[in-house]
Design a protein around this motif. Sequence first.
Motif, mmCIF file in Angstrom:
data_model
loop_
_atom_site.group_PDB
_atom_site.id
_atom_site.type_symbol
_atom_site.label_atom_id
_atom_site.label_comp_id
_atom_site.label_asym_id
_atom_site.label_seq_id
_atom_site.Cartn_x
_atom_site.Cartn_y
_atom_site.Cartn_z
ATOM 1 N N LEU A 174 0.808 -1.225 -0.026
ATOM 2 C CA LEU A 174 -0.354 0.245 0.116
ATOM 3 C C LEU A 174 0.818 1.396 -0.015
ATOM 4 C CD1 LEU A 174 -2.674 0.773 0.456
ATOM 5 C CD2 LEU A 174 -2.672 0.612 2.555
ATOM 6 N N GLN A 175 0.000 2.236 -0.540
ATOM 7 C CA GLN A 175 0.812 3.622 -0.908
ATOM 8 C C GLN A 175 0.218 4.354 -0.283
ATOM 9 O OE1 GLN A 175 2.042 4.245 -5.040
ATOM 10 N NE2 GLN A 175 3.430 1.835 -5.050
ATOM 11 N N SER A 176 -1.023 4.210 -0.280
ATOM 12 C CA SER A 176 -1.910 5.709 -0.273
ATOM 13 C C SER A 176 -2.778 5.409 0.930
ATOM 14 C CB SER A 176 -2.120 6.704 -0.714
ATOM 15 O OG SER A 176 -2.941 7.220 -0.677
ATOM 16 N N LEU A 177 -3.138 5.488 1.926
ATOM 17 C CA LEU A 177 -3.878 5.118 2.502
ATOM 18 C C LEU A 177 -4.817 7.084 3.566
ATOM 19 C CD1 LEU A 177 -5.852 3.258 4.979
ATOM 20 C CD2 LEU A 177 -3.872 4.441 6.463
ATOM 21 N N VAL A 178 -6.538 7.002 2.501
ATOM 22 C CA VAL A 178 -7.191 7.372 3.694
ATOM 23 C C VAL A 178 -8.291 6.668 5.058
ATOM 24 C CG1 VAL A 178 -9.424 9.577 2.675
ATOM 25 C CG2 VAL A 178 -6.649 9.130 1.071
ATOM 26 N N LEU A 179 -8.810 7.232 5.688
ATOM 27 C CA LEU A 179 -9.451 6.530 6.915
ATOM 28 C C LEU A 179 -10.078 7.993 7.291
ATOM 29 C CD1 LEU A 179 -10.537 4.885 8.535
ATOM 30 C CD2 LEU A 179 -8.493 5.294 10.086
ATOM 31 N N THR A 180 -11.386 8.106 7.102
ATOM 32 C CA THR A 180 -13.024 9.169 7.198
ATOM 33 C C THR A 180 -13.869 8.385 7.823
ATOM 34 O OG1 THR A 180 -12.369 9.703 4.573
ATOM 35 C CG2 THR A 180 -14.118 10.423 5.947
ATOM 36 N N GLU A 181 -13.665 9.509 8.812
ATOM 37 C CA GLU A 181 -14.813 8.765 9.433
ATOM 38 C C GLU A 181 -16.428 9.360 9.397
ATOM 39 O OE1 GLU A 181 -15.641 9.949 15.213
ATOM 40 O OE2 GLU A 181 -15.040 11.379 13.939
ATOM 41 N N CYS A 182 -17.312 7.729 9.310
ATOM 42 C CA CYS A 182 -18.852 8.449 9.177
ATOM 43 C C CYS A 182 -19.991 8.952 10.566
ATOM 44 C CB CYS A 182 -19.404 6.662 9.435
ATOM 45 S SG CYS A 182 -19.218 5.676 7.745
ATOM 46 N N GLU A 183 -20.427 10.341 10.252
ATOM 47 C CA GLU A 183 -21.479 10.822 10.760
ATOM 48 C C GLU A 183 -21.123 9.959 12.067
ATOM 49 O OE1 GLU A 183 -21.285 14.007 11.410
ATOM 50 O OE2 GLU A 183 -20.141 14.850 9.922
ATOM 51 N N LYS A 184 -21.380 10.183 13.414
ATOM 52 C CA LYS A 184 -22.065 9.407 14.042
ATOM 53 C C LYS A 184 -22.213 10.227 15.974
ATOM 54 C CE LYS A 184 -21.089 5.136 16.701
ATOM 55 N NZ LYS A 184 -21.116 5.563 18.060
ATOM 56 N N GLU A 242 3.758 5.870 1.652
ATOM 57 C CA GLU A 242 3.966 7.438 1.197
ATOM 58 C C GLU A 242 3.247 8.515 1.635
ATOM 59 O OE1 GLU A 242 4.608 7.432 -3.003
ATOM 60 O OE2 GLU A 242 5.826 6.392 -2.979
ATOM 61 N N ARG A 243 1.738 8.366 1.634
ATOM 62 C CA ARG A 243 0.461 8.974 2.129
ATOM 63 C C ARG A 243 -0.482 8.097 2.821
ATOM 64 N NH1 ARG A 243 1.593 9.246 -2.548
ATOM 65 N NH2 ARG A 243 0.037 8.122 -3.252
ATOM 66 N N VAL A 244 -1.126 8.936 4.234
ATOM 67 C CA VAL A 244 -1.766 9.132 5.060
ATOM 68 C C VAL A 244 -2.480 10.642 4.859
ATOM 69 C CG1 VAL A 244 -2.863 8.222 7.244
ATOM 70 C CG2 VAL A 244 -0.328 6.947 6.260
ATOM 71 N N ALA A 280 9.758 3.326 7.373
ATOM 72 C CA ALA A 280 10.192 5.093 7.012
ATOM 73 C C ALA A 280 8.808 6.046 6.751
ATOM 74 C CB ALA A 280 10.843 4.789 5.748
ATOM 75 N N TRP A 281 8.727 6.038 8.291
ATOM 76 C CA TRP A 281 7.608 6.514 9.110
ATOM 77 C C TRP A 281 7.078 8.010 8.909
ATOM 78 C CZ3 TRP A 281 2.562 6.846 9.748
ATOM 79 C CH2 TRP A 281 1.951 7.729 10.141
ATOM 80 N N ASP A 282 8.921 8.790 9.195
ATOM 81 C CA ASP A 282 9.030 10.331 8.900
ATOM 82 C C ASP A 282 8.910 10.302 7.808
ATOM 83 O OD1 ASP A 282 11.493 8.864 8.252
ATOM 84 O OD2 ASP A 282 12.386 10.346 8.446
ATOM 85 N N ARG A 283 8.973 9.511 6.724
ATOM 86 C CA ARG A 283 8.931 10.064 4.925
ATOM 87 C C ARG A 283 7.247 9.798 5.164
ATOM 88 N NH1 ARG A 283 13.495 6.530 2.658
ATOM 89 N NH2 ARG A 283 15.582 7.097 4.085
ATOM 90 N N VAL A 284 6.475 9.872 5.145
ATOM 91 C CA VAL A 284 4.655 8.858 5.568
ATOM 92 C C VAL A 284 4.389 10.834 4.951
ATOM 93 C CG1 VAL A 284 3.275 8.523 5.831
ATOM 94 C CG2 VAL A 284 5.218 7.498 5.403
ATOM 95 N N ALA A 285 3.538 11.460 4.754
ATOM 96 C CA ALA A 285 2.952 12.458 4.547
ATOM 97 C C ALA A 285 2.134 12.518 4.851
ATOM 98 C CB ALA A 285 2.744 12.923 2.687
#
Length: 442
Positions: free
Chosen positions: A372-382, A409-411, A434-439
């Motif tokens: 995985l290169q890009s992860l997007v986590l979005t919270e549902c309304e609750k 690379e991207r979170v 390499a967490w310091d390189r993750v945006a």
Amino acid sequence: MDDLSSRRRRFRRRLLSSKGEEDYLSNLPDELLTHILSFLPTLDSIRTSVLARRWRHVWTSVPVIDFSYLQLKSTMIKRFFASRGDKSASRLRLSGLSNFDLGIKYICPSFNCDFDCESCMSRDILVCTMVDYAKSHDARHVTLLRLFFQYLSDCFYDQLFDWPSLESLDLEVVGCKNGTLFNFSKSVISLRLSNLKTLSLSLGQNGIHDESLAKLLSACPVLEELTLSAKYFRAAHRPIRIEAPNLLRLTLIPTPSKLQINCQKLEYLMLKPEVNLTHLRVEAPSLISVRLYNIWRFGTFAQTLCDVTTAAITLSDKCLSDSTPRFLEKYKAVVQGFPIFHKLLELRIKMYVAEKFSLDIVFDLLRCTPNLQSLVLTECEKRPCDDEDFDEWEKNFSSRINEPLEHLERVSVNIKSERIRSAFLNTLSDRVPAWDRVAVTC
């Protein structure tokens, strides 16, 4: 005539120039003015004719026809046709009964109308007239939104679906017509959509027969994008079949409980079932992007997604937050049973994060995505949650990620609670060398 028009424009420019003014818009060529006016509703485009003599006939060459359903009147349409003459039209857009979106019955001037009045019927006839005009004037794109087709006969569908030059059709129907709107299997309607590339059918509470759907798709040999929202009528033992050799994008909301997809070129798939999927078979070797809702309903479907590079997943629905622990364990078991998606590069997750099990499921999914290169986590309304619920999770969490996420690379994390957001990022950082390189964006 052209020389006279040019002389008039030059005279107007000299006149404005002598007054220290310059009408840059009117000085534009007709082709550019008609392009600008094509973004306006047709009545607004017509109103520009009063600006000046230069604008008097510009609107008649606008290739886009855009009316509201309630604006259609026979006298106005006759004058409109007479003014345009034989000039071609590339696009037709009719938007209809917007108050249906609010569940409110359309109120016509006759009052207490149940769509039986002469006004409603005449307006539907005008819809047919407008569609026929667009068809005869080479329109290639048609959008009919929120139309109530109570009185349209088979001749209208014959008119609409026997259109070889049509390239895109967006049809949205409101209201019911005997419970079923499309049934081509036993009709004499001729279906010819040999150049149709984009088809969107939103049938509301109306349905489509499986044989009719098959007949419709077979009439669209070059179809590339299909969006379908309808109820489905089929034999009890048969699944709904989607077969289209050139289809690239498919969206089915809602998704029928029994579904079979055979699209060799399909690249994007969006499914949202309202009930459990009792039968789902997908033959789509070119599939690279999926969007799934309520994934616990999909069973073993995930086993067929090994070549997907982009996935958007809704992990839970409103009932999930109040479900029993037994159900939640079953939900987690489905996710834990997923295969390893070696080609998945981008993952988008939308979920309720105010439960202790939520982030467990996220990390179960990450176990399946080693590249995985890009992860997007979005919270549902609750409803607001208590951050203290995560005390036990932080103490007892044991990651199921066997391999580190070396390529991340991207979170992007969209979670309101700073406590929960920090808990997630801190746990994730332990799994990324390499967490310091993750945006990271929040």
